[in-house]
Design a protein around this motif. Structure first.
Motif, PDB file in Angstrom:
ATOM      1  N   CYS A 106       0.845  -1.197   0.000  1.00 22.52           N
ATOM      2  CA  CYS A 106       0.000   0.000   0.000  1.00 22.52           C
ATOM      3  C   CYS A 106       0.885   1.254   0.000  1.00 22.52           C
ATOM      4  O   CYS A 106       0.671   2.181  -0.787  1.00 22.52           O
ATOM      5  CB  CYS A 106      -0.929  -0.026   1.214  1.00 22.52           C
ATOM      6  SG  CYS A 106      -2.071   1.387   1.307  1.00 22.52           S
ATOM      7  N   TYR A 107       1.872   1.256   0.861  1.00 22.78           N
ATOM      8  CA  TYR A 107       2.797   2.402   0.917  1.00 22.78           C
ATOM      9  C   TYR A 107       3.540   2.573  -0.404  1.00 22.78           C
ATOM     10  O   TYR A 107       3.667   3.692  -0.926  1.00 22.78           O
ATOM     11  CB  TYR A 107       3.792   2.217   2.059  1.00 22.78           C
ATOM     12  CG  TYR A 107       4.933   3.206   2.028  1.00 22.78           C
ATOM     13  CD1 TYR A 107       4.747   4.522   2.462  1.00 22.78           C
ATOM     14  CD2 TYR A 107       6.187   2.839   1.520  1.00 22.78           C
ATOM     15  CE1 TYR A 107       5.780   5.442   2.400  1.00 22.78           C
ATOM     16  CE2 TYR A 107       7.221   3.756   1.460  1.00 22.78           C
ATOM     17  CZ  TYR A 107       7.020   5.048   1.905  1.00 22.78           C
ATOM     18  OH  TYR A 107       8.040   5.957   1.827  1.00 22.78           O
ATOM     19  N   ASN A 108       4.040   1.464  -0.959  1.00 21.99           N
ATOM     20  CA  ASN A 108       4.771   1.545  -2.230  1.00 21.99           C
ATOM     21  C   ASN A 108       3.899   2.126  -3.333  1.00 21.99           C
ATOM     22  O   ASN A 108       4.382   2.855  -4.208  1.00 21.99           O
ATOM     23  CB  ASN A 108       5.256   0.150  -2.646  1.00 21.99           C
ATOM     24  CG  ASN A 108       6.380  -0.355  -1.774  1.00 21.99           C
ATOM     25  OD1 ASN A 108       7.091   0.424  -1.145  1.00 21.99           O
ATOM     26  ND2 ASN A 108       6.536  -1.678  -1.721  1.00 21.99           N
ATOM     27  N   CYS A 109       2.629   1.799  -3.290  1.00 21.40           N
ATOM     28  CA  CYS A 109       1.692   2.279  -4.307  1.00 21.40           C
ATOM     29  C   CYS A 109       1.397   3.763  -4.108  1.00 21.40           C
ATOM     30  O   CYS A 109       1.581   4.577  -5.017  1.00 21.40           O
ATOM     31  CB  CYS A 109       0.406   1.458  -4.223  1.00 21.40           C
ATOM     32  SG  CYS A 109      -0.754   1.713  -5.594  1.00 21.40           S
ATOM     33  N   VAL A 110       0.960   4.127  -2.908  1.00 20.66           N
ATOM     34  CA  VAL A 110       0.552   5.508  -2.632  1.00 20.66           C
ATOM     35  C   VAL A 110       1.729   6.478  -2.764  1.00 20.66           C
ATOM     36  O   VAL A 110       1.577   7.599  -3.273  1.00 20.66           O
ATOM     37  CB  VAL A 110      -0.071   5.614  -1.224  1.00 20.66           C
ATOM     38  CG1 VAL A 110      -0.361   7.073  -0.859  1.00 20.66           C
ATOM     39  CG2 VAL A 110      -1.363   4.786  -1.151  1.00 20.66           C
ATOM     40  N   SER A 111       2.889   6.057  -2.326  1.00 15.61           N
ATOM     41  CA  SER A 111       4.042   6.967  -2.328  1.00 15.61           C
ATOM     42  C   SER A 111       4.477   7.376  -3.734  1.00 15.61           C
ATOM     43  O   SER A 111       5.190   8.365  -3.903  1.00 15.61           O
ATOM     44  CB  SER A 111       5.226   6.314  -1.598  1.00 15.61           C
ATOM     45  OG  SER A 111       5.652   5.129  -2.264  1.00 15.61           O
ATOM     46  N   LYS A 112       4.044   6.647  -4.754  1.00 18.81           N
ATOM     47  CA  LYS A 112       4.408   6.991  -6.130  1.00 18.81           C
ATOM     48  C   LYS A 112       3.490   8.066  -6.718  1.00 18.81           C
ATOM     49  O   LYS A 112       3.842   8.722  -7.699  1.00 18.81           O
ATOM     50  CB  LYS A 112       4.361   5.737  -7.005  1.00 18.81           C
ATOM     51  CG  LYS A 112       5.392   4.681  -6.640  1.00 18.81           C
ATOM     52  CD  LYS A 112       5.335   3.504  -7.592  1.00 18.81           C
ATOM     53  CE  LYS A 112       6.331   2.424  -7.177  1.00 18.81           C
ATOM     54  NZ  LYS A 112       7.719   2.899  -7.142  1.00 18.81           N
ATOM     55  N   ILE A 113       2.321   8.246  -6.119  1.00 18.81           N
ATOM     56  CA  ILE A 113       1.320   9.104  -6.754  1.00 18.81           C
ATOM     57  C   ILE A 113       1.639  10.593  -6.726  1.00 18.81           C
ATOM     58  O   ILE A 113       1.421  11.281  -7.737  1.00 18.81           O
ATOM     59  CB  ILE A 113      -0.080   8.816  -6.158  1.00 18.81           C
ATOM     60  CG1 ILE A 113      -0.486   7.368  -6.497  1.00 18.81           C
ATOM     61  CG2 ILE A 113      -1.113   9.799  -6.694  1.00 18.81           C
ATOM     62  CD1 ILE A 113      -1.866   6.969  -6.020  1.00 18.81           C
ATOM     63  N   PRO A 114       2.134  11.159  -5.629  1.00 17.61           N
ATOM     64  CA  PRO A 114       2.429  12.599  -5.668  1.00 17.61           C
ATOM     65  C   PRO A 114       3.302  13.013  -6.841  1.00 17.61           C
ATOM     66  O   PRO A 114       3.043  14.039  -7.488  1.00 17.61           O
ATOM     67  CB  PRO A 114       3.127  12.837  -4.322  1.00 17.61           C
ATOM     68  CG  PRO A 114       2.506  11.828  -3.411  1.00 17.61           C
ATOM     69  CD  PRO A 114       2.345  10.604  -4.261  1.00 17.61           C
TER      70      PRO A 114
END
Length: 302
Positions: A106-114
Motif C-alpha cells: 500500500c505504501y509503495n503504491c501511494v508513495s508513487k502518486i504525488p
C-alpha cells in the motif's frame, strides 16, 4: 584393462560434484514468484482544467503537507481521508489501497502518486490518479462535487467470447460480487467457473450505499463491455473488475497480498526441498551402487 582402470579409479566425490551441478542447473530453472509490481501501474488520471493560482505559495505548502500526511498513513491503513491548510486555502484529500494489498505494498503504491500528479497534472485545483493497487485524490475547498455513481473510467478487453456461455457465468460471478462487497464491508474478490471478479468501495461508504454503487457498476459493465473477456469500471466511489480465464483462474502469486505472497513462497520452498531431497537421495544411491560395483571388480581381479 581400460574398463578396470575406469572403474577402479572412480571417485564418488566427482560424481557428487556433477550431481550437485545438475541440481543447481535445475534450481535455476525454477521460475521466481512474480513481483506483483503491476499494482503500481497507471490506470487513469483525472486533472482539473483550472490551474491552481498560488502567488504566495500557500496552496503549494498545503498540498505538500497533505501528500506527506497521506503517504505516511499508507504504512498502516488502506484508507485515509484528511485535509491540510486553513480557510480558503484548505485542500481535502484521501487515498485508498486495494483490499488485498499488504501495508508495505500500500505504501509503495501511494508513495508513487504525488510525483505522478506533479508530472501528469501539474498544479491544478483538483486531481485524481488511479493505479492498479491504489488511488489518491485531492481538491481545494469548494470544488464542485459529483455523484458517487459518476463513471470516471472504463476499459473492456478486446477479445469477445460470445456464444460460449461466458456471459451467464460472468453475470453470476458479478451477482456474487454484489452481495460479497456488502458482507465484506467494502471489498470482495472471488472466482466463479473461471471468471475472477473484484470490487471495492470508498472506505467511508456504508454497506448499503456500497452495494448500490457496485450494483450500478455491474449494470454498466454488462452494457459497456458486452461479451468482452474482461472489464474494469471505475465510478467515483467504487470500482469493479472481471476477467475470464478459459483454462482456469491462475494462482495469484504476486506480492499484492501478504497471504498470497507467503503462500507462493511456501510452495516454491516446498518444491525446492523436494528437488533437493530427491537429488540427494539419487546421488547417495548411485554412489553406493558404483562404489559396490568397484569393490566387486577389485575382488574379481584377485
Amino acid at each position: 584393462m581400460v574398463m578396470k582402470m575406469g572403474v577402479s579409479s572412480f571417485n564418488p566425490f566427482s560424481l557428487l560434484l556433477l550431481l550437485s551441478l545438475a541440481f543447481f542447473s535445475i534450481f535455476t530453472l525454477i521460475p521466481p514468484a512474480q513481483s506483483g509490481s503491476d499494482y503500481t501501474s497507471l490506470v487513469y488520471k483525472g486533472c482539473a482544467k483550472q490551474a491552481l493560482s498560488d502567488p504566495t505559495g500557500v496552496y503549494t505548502q498545503a498540498l505538500s503537507a497533505l501528500f506527506g500526511s497521506l503517504v505516511s498513513q499508507s504504512t498502516k491503513a488502506r484508507f485515509y481521508k484528511t485535509s491540510s491548510g486553513s480557510g480558503q486555502s484548505t485542500i481535502n484529500g484521501l487515498f485508498q489501497c486495494r483490499g488485498d494489498l499488504s501495508n508495505g505494498d500500500c505504501y509503495n503504491c501511494v508513495s508513487k502518486i504525488p510525483q505522478i500528479v506533479e508530472s501528469l497534472c501539474g498544479k491544478t485545483i483538483a486531481a485524481r490518479v488511479q493505479l492498479y493497487g491504489c488511488y489518491l485524490l485531492y481538491e481545494v475547498s469548494g470544488f464542485a462535487q459529483i455523484s458517487g455513481f459518476e463513471m470516471l473510467y472504463k476499459t473492456c478487453g478486446s477479445t469477445n467470447v460470445a456464444g460460449s456461455g461466458f456471459e451467464e457465468r460472468r453475470d453470476t460471478a458479478l451477482s456474487v460480487l454484489e452481495n460479497g462487497v456488502v458482507s465484506g464491508h467494502g471489498f470482495y474478490a472471488t472466482n466463479y467457473q473461471s471468471v475472477y471478479v473484484l470490487g471495492q468501495c470508498e472506505g467511508d461508504l456504508g454497506d448499503s450505499d456500497c452495494g448500490e454503487c457496485v450494483k450500478n457498476a455491474v449494470q454498466r459493465a454488462q452494457v459497456e463491455c458486452g461479451s468482452s473477456i474482461s472489464g474494469q469500471l471505475y465510478l467515483h466511489r467504487c470500482f469493479i473488475s472481471y476477467s475470464y480465464y478459459p483454462n482456469g483462474v491462475p494462482t495469484r502469486s504476486s506480492s499484492s497480498s501478504s497471504s498470497s505472497s507467503s503462500s507462493s513462497g511456501g510452495n516454491i520452498g516446498k518444491t525446492v526441498a523436494i528437488i533437493l531431497g530427491a537429488t540427494a537421495g539419487v546421488a547417495f544411491v548411485v554412489i553406493c551402487l558404483l562404489f559396490a560395483r568397484g569393490l566387486m571388480k577389485k575382488h574379481d581381479d584377485y
